[in-house]
Design a protein around this motif. Structure first.
Motif, PDB file in Angstrom:
ATOM      1  N   HIS A   7       0.866  -1.175   0.000  1.00  4.66           N
ATOM      2  CA  HIS A   7       0.000   0.000   0.000  1.00  4.66           C
ATOM      3  C   HIS A   7       0.905   1.227   0.000  1.00  4.66           C
ATOM      4  CE1 HIS A   7      -3.616   2.298   0.778  1.00  4.66           C
ATOM      5  NE2 HIS A   7      -2.920   3.005   1.659  1.00  4.66           N
ATOM      6  N   ASP A   8       0.756   2.069  -0.995  1.00  2.00           N
ATOM      7  CA  ASP A   8       1.608   3.249  -1.114  1.00  2.00           C
ATOM      8  C   ASP A   8       0.739   4.466  -1.402  1.00  2.00           C
ATOM      9  OD1 ASP A   8       3.421   5.245  -1.709  1.00  2.00           O
ATOM     10  OD2 ASP A   8       4.566   4.058  -3.143  1.00  2.00           O
ATOM     11  N   ILE A  36      -9.462  -2.151 -18.151  1.00  2.00           N
ATOM     12  CA  ILE A  36      -9.726  -2.419 -16.734  1.00  2.00           C
ATOM     13  C   ILE A  36     -11.072  -1.808 -16.342  1.00  2.00           C
ATOM     14  CG2 ILE A  36      -7.286  -2.523 -16.087  1.00  2.00           C
ATOM     15  CD1 ILE A  36      -7.571   0.392 -15.120  1.00  2.00           C
ATOM     16  N   HIS A  37     -11.506  -2.113 -15.122  1.00  2.00           N
ATOM     17  CA  HIS A  37     -12.728  -1.526 -14.588  1.00  2.00           C
ATOM     18  C   HIS A  37     -12.384  -0.162 -13.977  1.00  2.00           C
ATOM     19  CE1 HIS A  37     -16.324  -0.970 -12.152  1.00  2.00           C
ATOM     20  NE2 HIS A  37     -16.896  -1.852 -12.971  1.00  2.00           N
ATOM     21  N   GLU A  38     -13.328   0.760 -14.048  1.00  2.00           N
ATOM     22  CA  GLU A  38     -13.110   2.108 -13.515  1.00  2.00           C
ATOM     23  C   GLU A  38     -12.717   2.091 -12.041  1.00  2.00           C
ATOM     24  OE1 GLU A  38     -15.393   6.429 -13.446  1.00  2.00           O
ATOM     25  OE2 GLU A  38     -16.520   4.624 -13.947  1.00  2.00           O
ATOM     26  N   CYS A  39     -13.254   1.142 -11.287  1.00  2.00           N
ATOM     27  CA  CYS A  39     -12.933   1.030  -9.849  1.00  2.00           C
ATOM     28  C   CYS A  39     -11.444   0.760  -9.617  1.00  2.00           C
ATOM     29  CB  CYS A  39     -13.756  -0.075  -9.200  1.00  2.00           C
ATOM     30  SG  CYS A  39     -15.507   0.303  -9.148  1.00  2.00           S
ATOM     31  N   THR A  40     -10.820   0.129 -10.591  1.00  2.00           N
ATOM     32  CA  THR A  40      -9.384  -0.167 -10.468  1.00  2.00           C
ATOM     33  C   THR A  40      -8.591   1.126 -10.385  1.00  2.00           C
ATOM     34  OG1 THR A  40      -9.705  -2.209 -11.713  1.00  2.00           O
ATOM     35  CG2 THR A  40      -7.455  -1.389 -11.531  1.00  2.00           C
ATOM     36  N   ILE A  41      -8.946   2.117 -11.205  1.00  2.00           N
ATOM     37  CA  ILE A  41      -8.250   3.404 -11.158  1.00  2.00           C
ATOM     38  C   ILE A  41      -8.463   4.058  -9.799  1.00  2.00           C
ATOM     39  CG2 ILE A  41      -8.123   5.723 -12.156  1.00  2.00           C
ATOM     40  CD1 ILE A  41      -8.825   4.459 -14.860  1.00  2.00           C
ATOM     41  N   GLY A  47      -3.638   4.232  -3.535  1.00  2.00           N
ATOM     42  CA  GLY A  47      -2.321   3.672  -3.264  1.00  2.00           C
ATOM     43  C   GLY A  47      -2.306   2.159  -3.210  1.00  2.00           C
ATOM     44  N   LYS A  48      -3.382   1.533  -3.647  1.00  2.00           N
ATOM     45  CA  LYS A  48      -3.442   0.066  -3.625  1.00  2.00           C
ATOM     46  C   LYS A  48      -2.647  -0.511  -4.788  1.00  2.00           C
ATOM     47  CE  LYS A  48      -7.174  -0.075  -0.597  1.00  2.00           C
ATOM     48  NZ  LYS A  48      -8.571  -0.159  -0.417  1.00  2.00           N
ATOM     49  N   SER A  49      -2.528  -1.822  -4.816  1.00  2.00           N
ATOM     50  CA  SER A  49      -1.635  -2.504  -5.754  1.00  2.00           C
ATOM     51  C   SER A  49      -1.947  -2.205  -7.218  1.00  2.00           C
ATOM     52  CB  SER A  49      -1.692  -4.014  -5.519  1.00  2.00           C
ATOM     53  OG  SER A  49      -2.983  -4.498  -5.811  1.00  2.00           O
TER      54      SER A  49
END
Length: 121
Positions: A7-8, A36-41, A47-49
């Motif tokens: 987590h950064d 990708i899915h919008e939630c990924t952004i 700061g997630k992977s």
């Protein structure tokens, strides 16, 4: 696939900064372009992977430095520093008005020198 799992929150801030700097306020469109899915952004901005594959795609799409995004080194546009000769080689020195004011022999010598420098960069 290599994933940066730690987590950064600083990386998340850098992603937000890059999106803002590149006027990329349509996350859905960016997500579709990246596959990708919008939630990924949204998760990346927290700061997630992020996978190496997606980090590379994001850097290419936003034209940002991978070192800056992942490690926080340098600046967002740091990757352009390694391309010193590119912009120099694109310059058409015949269009530089100040050079034309020089005596012809000096102008020709200067043009030859600049062309040689551009070849070596």
């Amino acid at each position: 696939m290599k994933t940066y799992k730690n987590h950064d929150p600083n990386r998340g801030k850098r992603i937000k900064e890059a999106l803002s700097a590149r006027l990329c306020n349509k996350q859905l469109a960016l997500a579709k372009e990246l596959g990708i899915h919008e939630c990924t952004i949204c998760r990346w901005q927290q700061g997630k992977s992020i996978s190496l594959k997606h980090a590379v795609l994001l850097c290419e799409k936003l034209d940002i430095s991978m070192d800056w995004l992942i490690l926080g080194r340098g600046e967002m546009n740091f990757h352009h520093n390694g391309k010193k000769g590119q912009n120099f080689q694109k310059v058409d020195f015949k269009d530089v008005d100040e050079f034309r004011k020089l005596p012809e022999d000096i102008y020709q010598a200067l043009m030859s020198l600049l062309k040689e420098i551009a070849k070596r960069l």
